[in-house]
Design an enzyme around this catalytic site. Structure first.
Site, mmCIF file in Angstrom:
data_model
loop_
_atom_site.group_PDB
_atom_site.id
_atom_site.type_symbol
_atom_site.label_atom_id
_atom_site.label_comp_id
_atom_site.label_asym_id
_atom_site.label_seq_id
_atom_site.Cartn_x
_atom_site.Cartn_y
_atom_site.Cartn_z
ATOM 1 N N GLU A 250 27.540 -30.673 15.612
ATOM 2 C CA GLU A 250 27.263 -30.978 14.213
ATOM 3 C C GLU A 250 28.102 -30.144 13.249
ATOM 4 O OE1 GLU A 250 26.476 -32.952 11.447
ATOM 5 O OE2 GLU A 250 24.787 -33.434 12.753
ATOM 6 N N LYS B 174 39.161 -32.862 11.461
ATOM 7 C CA LYS B 174 37.827 -33.362 11.138
ATOM 8 C C LYS B 174 37.843 -34.880 10.959
ATOM 9 C CE LYS B 174 36.639 -28.972 8.992
ATOM 10 N NZ LYS B 174 36.458 -28.220 7.725
ATOM 11 N N GLY C 136 31.200 -21.169 5.703
ATOM 12 C CA GLY C 136 30.318 -20.031 5.463
ATOM 13 C C GLY C 136 29.513 -19.711 6.696
#
Length: 442
Positions: A130, A206, A312
């Site tokens: 994920e 991606k 992050g």
């Protein structure tokens, strides 16, 4: 307290994401056990350097440099090392040892995904990823599960926080590319070598992952057309704003119908990454700073947008731990893992066959008849003009007045447009092709 079955969890890598994953596993172990139906025991953390500084205070006895021994003793292996090797080798070792794997490694999945998924299918293991496409944003499960009964027509994604931060600052503050890049590096948004981000390599990885899921087709990384943002300057940003657009680096994954070089069904797909114009009314235009967003157009569900932190440590750890809980639940339920669906096997067309709209900015001689010449060249190239705006400016070097033309086109084929721009550049009336930007989302 419920006496849960114990599952052994091995963690490979203790960088910004890995450290947060370990800290949260230790801090919230009881809660995660209740959700997973199993106690999740972190049995070790494999690192290259035992003495390297860590972002979180973790028990020293958990650290080891012996990744292979850690893998053999685990039920679930979390790979957060990044890069191709040794990550790929460790993932395959984990799968072949019978463990489920959780990874955020977009590079290894984009380049070796089929090999990894095939290995998992052979032994009935499951690969969870994920966090590999958009950080904390849940997009893999929606594409793989929630939309499995629908037909995804198109995906447009802002999937790189560094480039979005740069382009957003250029748009909102009028800053120059080099200045904002330096600020992004100082803030930790960009690496010392920002090539992977600003040249679109990260977004292309991606895009390959998202397209493979959305269209049930294996998409090799080399099939993804890639352009970066290093050619975008203040002139392009200002022209976009004046026309009611904002420039974003987009990953575009699109189903094409009635393609002459398509499958028996008449369908093909296009996967591409480039800076593009998005109208300021579009939801993606409002994605600011280092945030990411993925806009999905589906036949039955309609338009869906997933928005949030694309990077992050603690944010990405959220997605990783969600996968860990899913892996634990699968272990408790038993049965084989669910393989990736790539049976559609749609052909992937090259960028030259894609059609879209364009904004072409030219600097031309400020002379009578120039506009007619430009219009003629466009018409000969099968590129139809929708709008033209002309301003006269002083050449930045010579001071001689030149006319700046901003030409909006109707939909045109990429190859026709590219050939036409080459002819314009060689025409003798065009001083400079300032920019050529696609228009997406209209």
């Amino acid at each position: 307290m419920i006496d849960y079955r114990r599952l052994r969890v091995a963690l490979l890598g203790a960088g910004s994401v890995g450290s947060q994953v370990a800290a949260l596993l230790l801090k919230h172990g009881d809660e995660l056990a209740d959700r997973a139906g199993a106690a999740l025991e972190l049995i070790g953390i494999a690192v290259r350097d035992l003495d390297a500084p860590r972002e979180t205070d973790l028990p020293k006895e958990l650290f080891t440099t012996d990744a292979e021994s850690l893998i053999v003793g685990a039920d679930i292996v979390i790979e957060l090392m990044g890069g191709i090797e040794p990550a790929k080798t460790y993932l395959l070792q984990a799968i072949n040892s019978g463990a489920d794997v959780v990874t955020a490694n977009k590079a290894v999945l984009a380049t070796h995904g089929p090999e990894i998924f095939d290995a998992a299918d052979q032994v009935g293991a499951q690969v969870y990823y994920e966090a590999a496409a958009a950080g904390a944003i849940p997009i893999i499960r929606p594409l793989r599960d929630s939309l499995a009964g629908d037909r995804v027509q198109r995906i447009m994604g802002i999937v790189n926080g560094t480039t979005n931060y740069i382009l957003d600052r250029m748009d909102t503050e009028g800053a120059e590319f080099a200045d904002v890049l330096a600020q992004a590096q100082a803030l930790g948004y960009a690496e010392a070598d920002p090539t992977a981000d600003v040249e679109g390599y990260d977004a292309a990885q991606k895009a390959a992952i998202l397209a493979s899921l959305a269209f049930h087709t294996t998409v090799p990384l080399e099939a993804v057309h890639r352009e970066g943002i290093t050619t975008i300057d203040k002139t392009a940003i200002d022209a976009a704003r004046h026309a009611g657009y904002v420039i974003k680096l987009l990953a575009v994954c699109e189903r094409l119908e009635n393609e002459t070089q398509a499958s028996a069904s008449g369908e093909a797909i296009s996967v591409r990454v480039y800076p593009a114009l998005i109208h300021r009314d579009h939801p993606l235009a409002s994605v600011h700073g280092a945030n990411n967003a993925v806009f999905v157009e589906a036949e039955a569900a309609g338009n869906l947008m997933f928005y949030g932190a694309g990077a992050g440590g603690v944010q990405t750890a959220s997605a990783v731990l969600g996968d860990v809980v899913s892996a634990a639940r699968r272990h408790i339920a038993g049965g084989v893992g669910v393989g990736e669906s790539t049976r559609a096997n749609l052909p992937i067309v090259e960028i030259g066959r894609v059609t879209t709209r364009y904004h072409i900015t030219l600097e031309v001689d400020d002379q009578p008849g120039v506009l007619a010449t430009v219009a003629g060249i466009l018409s000969e190239g099968r590129v139809s003009i929708a709008t033209v705006e002309q301003t006269v400016i002083d050449h930045p070097e010579s001071g001689v007045p030149v006319a700046r033309l901003v030409i909006g086109t109707h939909r045109a084929r990429e190859q026709d447009l590219s050939d036409t721009v080459d002819r314009l550049a060689a025409s003798g009336v065009v001083e400079r092709v300032v920019s050529v930007l696609r228009v997406e989302g209209d």
